[in-house]
Write an enzyme that holds these catalytic residues in place. Structure first.
Site, PDB file in Angstrom:
ATOM      1  N   LYS A 237      -2.141   0.615 -24.981  1.00  0.00           N
ATOM      2  CA  LYS A 237      -2.558   0.530 -26.397  1.00  0.00           C
ATOM      3  C   LYS A 237      -1.308   0.636 -27.267  1.00  0.00           C
ATOM      4  O   LYS A 237      -0.456  -0.239 -27.205  1.00  0.00           O
ATOM      5  CB  LYS A 237      -3.592   1.614 -26.696  1.00  0.00           C
ATOM      6  CG  LYS A 237      -4.896   1.448 -25.891  1.00  0.00           C
ATOM      7  CD  LYS A 237      -5.947   2.429 -26.349  1.00  0.00           C
ATOM      8  CE  LYS A 237      -7.290   2.189 -25.679  1.00  0.00           C
ATOM      9  NZ  LYS A 237      -7.433   2.918 -24.417  1.00  0.00           N
TER      10      LYS A 237
ATOM     11  N   TYR B 239       0.852  -1.194   0.000  1.00  0.00           N
ATOM     12  CA  TYR B 239       0.000   0.000   0.000  1.00  0.00           C
ATOM     13  C   TYR B 239       0.883   1.238   0.000  1.00  0.00           C
ATOM     14  O   TYR B 239       1.877   1.295   0.723  1.00  0.00           O
ATOM     15  CB  TYR B 239      -0.908   0.027   1.237  1.00  0.00           C
ATOM     16  CG  TYR B 239      -2.317  -0.362   0.897  1.00  0.00           C
ATOM     17  CD1 TYR B 239      -3.038   0.357  -0.052  1.00  0.00           C
ATOM     18  CD2 TYR B 239      -2.945  -1.444   1.520  1.00  0.00           C
ATOM     19  CE1 TYR B 239      -4.327   0.005  -0.381  1.00  0.00           C
ATOM     20  CE2 TYR B 239      -4.239  -1.806   1.189  1.00  0.00           C
ATOM     21  CZ  TYR B 239      -4.933  -1.071   0.234  1.00  0.00           C
ATOM     22  OH  TYR B 239      -6.197  -1.412  -0.103  1.00  0.00           O
TER      23      TYR B 239
ATOM     24  N   GLU C 259      -0.541   4.883  -0.467  1.00  0.00           N
ATOM     25  CA  GLU C 259      -1.300   6.111  -0.704  1.00  0.00           C
ATOM     26  C   GLU C 259      -0.399   7.330  -0.542  1.00  0.00           C
ATOM     27  O   GLU C 259       0.428   7.377   0.365  1.00  0.00           O
ATOM     28  CB  GLU C 259      -2.471   6.237   0.287  1.00  0.00           C
ATOM     29  CG  GLU C 259      -3.746   5.623  -0.239  1.00  0.00           C
ATOM     30  CD  GLU C 259      -4.163   4.420   0.541  1.00  0.00           C
ATOM     31  OE1 GLU C 259      -3.251   3.656   0.940  1.00  0.00           O
ATOM     32  OE2 GLU C 259      -5.373   4.239   0.744  1.00  0.00           O
TER      33      GLU C 259
ATOM     34  N   ASP D  18      -7.305  13.572 -24.738  1.00  0.00           N
ATOM     35  CA  ASP D  18      -7.260  12.153 -24.376  1.00  0.00           C
ATOM     36  C   ASP D  18      -6.534  11.455 -25.525  1.00  0.00           C
ATOM     37  O   ASP D  18      -7.106  11.218 -26.591  1.00  0.00           O
ATOM     38  CB  ASP D  18      -8.688  11.615 -24.214  1.00  0.00           C
ATOM     39  CG  ASP D  18      -8.691  10.132 -23.835  1.00  0.00           C
ATOM     40  OD1 ASP D  18      -7.651   9.468 -24.021  1.00  0.00           O
ATOM     41  OD2 ASP D  18      -9.735   9.647 -23.380  1.00  0.00           O
TER      42      ASP D  18
ATOM     43  N   ARG E 108      -1.700  -2.589 -18.543  1.00  0.00           N
ATOM     44  CA  ARG E 108      -3.029  -1.968 -18.542  1.00  0.00           C
ATOM     45  C   ARG E 108      -3.075  -0.900 -17.453  1.00  0.00           C
ATOM     46  O   ARG E 108      -2.792  -1.190 -16.291  1.00  0.00           O
ATOM     47  CB  ARG E 108      -4.069  -3.053 -18.262  1.00  0.00           C
ATOM     48  CG  ARG E 108      -5.497  -2.610 -18.384  1.00  0.00           C
ATOM     49  CD  ARG E 108      -6.377  -3.812 -18.612  1.00  0.00           C
ATOM     50  NE  ARG E 108      -6.109  -4.365 -19.927  1.00  0.00           N
ATOM     51  CZ  ARG E 108      -6.800  -4.075 -21.036  1.00  0.00           C
ATOM     52  NH1 ARG E 108      -7.807  -3.239 -20.983  1.00  0.00           N
ATOM     53  NH2 ARG E 108      -6.485  -4.623 -22.189  1.00  0.00           N
TER      54      ARG E 108
HETATM   55  N1  DSN Z   1     -12.273   0.535 -25.161  1.00  0.00           N
HETATM   56  C1  DSN Z   1     -11.182   1.210 -25.823  1.00  0.00           C
HETATM   57  C2  DSN Z   1     -11.262   1.080 -27.296  1.00  0.00           C
HETATM   58  O1  DSN Z   1     -11.454  -0.032 -27.734  1.00  0.00           O
HETATM   59  O2  DSN Z   1     -11.101   2.027 -28.040  1.00  0.00           O
HETATM   60  C3  DSN Z   1     -11.068   2.582 -25.431  1.00  0.00           C
HETATM   61  O3  DSN Z   1     -11.007   2.667 -24.040  1.00  0.00           O
END
Ligand code: DSN
Length: 383
Positions: free
Chosen positions: A206, A30, A32, A177, A212
């Site tokens: 991504k 932990y 915080e 974003d 993640r």
């Molecule tokens: N769910 C994602 C996507 O597939 O674009 C975005 O968070």
């Protein structure tokens, strides 16, 4: 994951080193607070991990001033940025979900749309590009605190400088974003949101190819507000094993190999877009500048749901997706979205993109022929 060809634009295969950090005993701790200012003792090693992640993130995104690497996901990063910039009931402007935006940018079913007041812009019906008149109209109408630039299904580069000019002229903050394109930005292959944006949120798994998770960048004068919005505003204990894995991923993204990987990803996306268009897919905007391709599949006589099911049957994984001017429900859709980050990580190149387009059109044509689908699936498994 071995037997299918992974073409979901938001997915990737992360590095073994990232999985090792993410699966480590740092999950036990932990922590915080922030490095050096924790609510728990025994944080000396996780402090080191978080400082590494923070410093490397700032190095990776040139022009960034402050980062918080604790958000558990992109949606968590977005809601933290919202609560730093706005109070419940305040207005913001964003791209609508059905035009390529994201659930957490004001969809009525999401907290962003329940607690705050979104006004949406979209893309032009003719060419599928950002409708700048609609952006300006939305800003004039809503007098927003925040304008969001960023999308989940937009295949072209976003002009962050232009978004910033519109937002700042109206006294609003610009939040970018960059979840889908953060790897492309890091590699210098997409215009950077820095220094134009006041806040930049992203996922880390991504195109960036990390674990993640999420993170938020902010201008130096917004640092304290963003840190407070993440903790204690929206989260409790940070996931220190994931933060260590972020530090590993950012180090790898700083290497020249990452830029080369990202360039191959974009080359593959262009090749796949052209190969799909040549086989009758309605490629929205006529191509792509990034890692994803949005297609209207109705010219092939199917819905997005039917096309996705046909491809799944042969081991090619994509997702159904609404397209601009969509007439079907999000569970059916008229379109599909392809992305090349994961297939490129696997080493696929231009020849495979041609082959994937061919299998796609064959699988759709054979969607009611189980024997033919099985024959294609056997070919797919071999690659
Ligand atoms: N769910 C994602 C996507 O597939 O674009 C975005 O968070």
């Amino acid at each position: 994951q071995r037997d299918h060809i992974e073409l979901i634009a938001s997915e990737n295969y992360t590095y073994a080193a990232v999985r090792e950090a993410q699966g480590s005993i740092l999950t036990n701790k932990y922590a915080e607070g922030l490095p050096g200012k924790r609510y728990y003792a025994g944080c000396e090693f996780v402090d080191e991990a978080e400082n590494l992640a923070r410093n490397r993130a700032l190095q990776l995104f040139v022009g960034s001033e402050h980062v918080n690497v604790q958000p558990h996901s992109g949606a968590s990063a977005n809601i933290a940025a919202f609560t730093a910039a706005m109070s419940p009931g305040d207005s913001f402007v964003a791209m609508s979900l059905d035009q390529g935006g994201h659930l957490s940018h004001g969809a009525s079913v999401n907290i962003s749309g329940k607690w705050f007041k979104p006004t949406f812009y979209g893309v032009r019906a003719g060419d599928g590009l950002v409708d700048w008149d609609a952006v300006q109209r939305a800003v004039d109408e809503a007098k927003p605190k925040v304008v969001i630039a960023g999308a989940s299904a937009y295949p072209r580069s976003l002009d962050f400088e232009k978004f910033a000019a519109i937002a700042h002229a109206a006294g609003a903050k610009l939040m970018v974003d960059m979840a889908h394109i953060s790897g492309v930005v890091a590699a210098g292959l997409h215009p950077s949101p820095f220094p134009h944006a006041d806040y930049v949120t992203t996922t880390t798994h991504k195109t960036l190819r990390g674990p993640r998770g999420g993170m938020i960048f902010a201008r130096a004068d917004e640092a304290a507000a963003i840190d407070k919005a993440v903790f204690p505003g929206n989260q409790g204990g940070p996931l220190m094993h994931v933060i260590a894995a972020k530090a590993v991923a950012y180090k790898l993204a700083l290497q020249p190999e990452f830029r080369a990987y990202m360039q191959r990803t974009l080359n593959n996306a262009k090749a796949l877009a052209a190969a799909l268009a040549a086989r009758g897919f309605g490629v929205i905007t006529g191509g792509t500048d990034n890692h994803l391709i949005l297609c209207d599949v109705t010219p092939l006589g199917v819905t997005g749901k039917e096309a996705t099911a046909a491809l799944e049957a042969v081991g090619v994984t994509i997702n159904k997706n609404s397209i601009p001017g969509e007439t079907r429900s999000p569970m059916v859709t008229s379109g599909v979205r392809y992305g090349t980050p994961a297939a490129t990580t696997r080493g696929m190149g231009l020849a495979e993109m041609e082959q994937i387009a061919q299998w796609s059109v064959e699988a759709i044509a054979a969607r009611e022929d189980a024997a033919k689908l099985e024959q294609i699936r056997r070919e797919v498994v071999k690659v």
